[in-house]
Design a protein around this motif. Structure first.
Motif, short mmCIF file in Angstrom:
data_model
loop_
_atom_site.label_atom_id
_atom_site.label_comp_id
_atom_site.label_asym_id
_atom_site.label_seq_id
_atom_site.Cartn_x
_atom_site.Cartn_y
_atom_site.Cartn_z
N ASN A 102 0.87 -1.32 -0.34
CA ASN A 102 -0.36 0.12 0.34
C ASN A 102 1.13 1.20 -0.34
O ASN A 102 1.88 1.23 0.98
CB ASN A 102 -0.53 0.15 1.18
CG ASN A 102 -1.84 -1.56 0.88
OD1 ASN A 102 -2.13 -1.33 0.47
ND2 ASN A 102 -2.03 -2.04 2.19
N ARG A 114 -3.35 1.28 -2.50
CA ARG A 114 -3.75 0.14 -2.63
C ARG A 114 -2.69 -1.00 -3.49
O ARG A 114 -2.84 -1.27 -4.33
CB ARG A 114 -5.44 -0.70 -2.38
CG ARG A 114 -6.50 -0.69 -1.43
CD ARG A 114 -7.46 -1.42 -1.72
NE ARG A 114 -7.48 -2.87 -1.58
CZ ARG A 114 -8.42 -3.25 -0.27
NH1 ARG A 114 -8.99 -2.49 0.11
NH2 ARG A 114 -7.63 -4.45 -0.60
N GLU A 170 -2.90 -4.07 -4.24
CA GLU A 170 -3.16 -4.61 -4.73
C GLU A 170 -3.60 -4.54 -6.39
O GLU A 170 -3.40 -5.16 -7.62
CB GLU A 170 -4.31 -5.14 -4.51
CG GLU A 170 -5.78 -4.60 -4.50
CD GLU A 170 -7.33 -5.31 -3.43
OE1 GLU A 170 -8.04 -4.72 -3.71
OE2 GLU A 170 -7.00 -6.44 -2.86
#
Length: 124
Positions: free
Chosen positions: A44, A71, A73
């Protein structure tokens, strides 16, 4: 293979980029540029003074985004930017960018994502 000392695998290697200007490419294709202020074990990122850069042909436009938490991801690529390396790109205002984008799309219509039917394939 020569590894840096100490070798930092994965997202932790971004600690070396703290307080440096980064380009972050997100999974949805957006490109963000800002100063890396923090990172955690999940990659992050906290970026400050962020701008979103959009490209069309040899032109680009920047839209201020301020302070962002991204984030991990959603990060596809992250790396330091060197503003001293010249590019062949021209920065334009948002209004100019919209006109350039409209002109570009008129000359290069996006290809349809729809698959042709059997009848359409037979006609071609």
């Amino acid at each position: 293979m020569d590894l840096p000392d100490p070798y930092l695998p994965g997202a932790i290697s971004l600690f070396e980029q703290l307080d440096k200007k980064l380009l972050v490419v997100l999974r949805d294709g957006r490109k963000l540029i800002g100063f890396l202020r923090s990172i955690d074990q999940f990659a992050n990122l906290i970026l400050e003074d962020v701008v979103e850069r959009t490209f069309v042909d040899k032109f680009f436009c920047e839209t201020s985004q301020g302070f962002m938490l991204i984030r991990g991801e959603n990060v596809e690529l992250a790396g330091e930017i060197d503003d001293n390396i010249p590019t062949n790109l021209t920065q334009v205002s948002p209004e100019e960018f919209r006109m350039i984008e409209d002109d570009f799309l008129a000359r290069n219509p996006p290809k349809s994502l729809k698959r042709p039917t059997a009848a359409e394939e037979h006609e071609a």
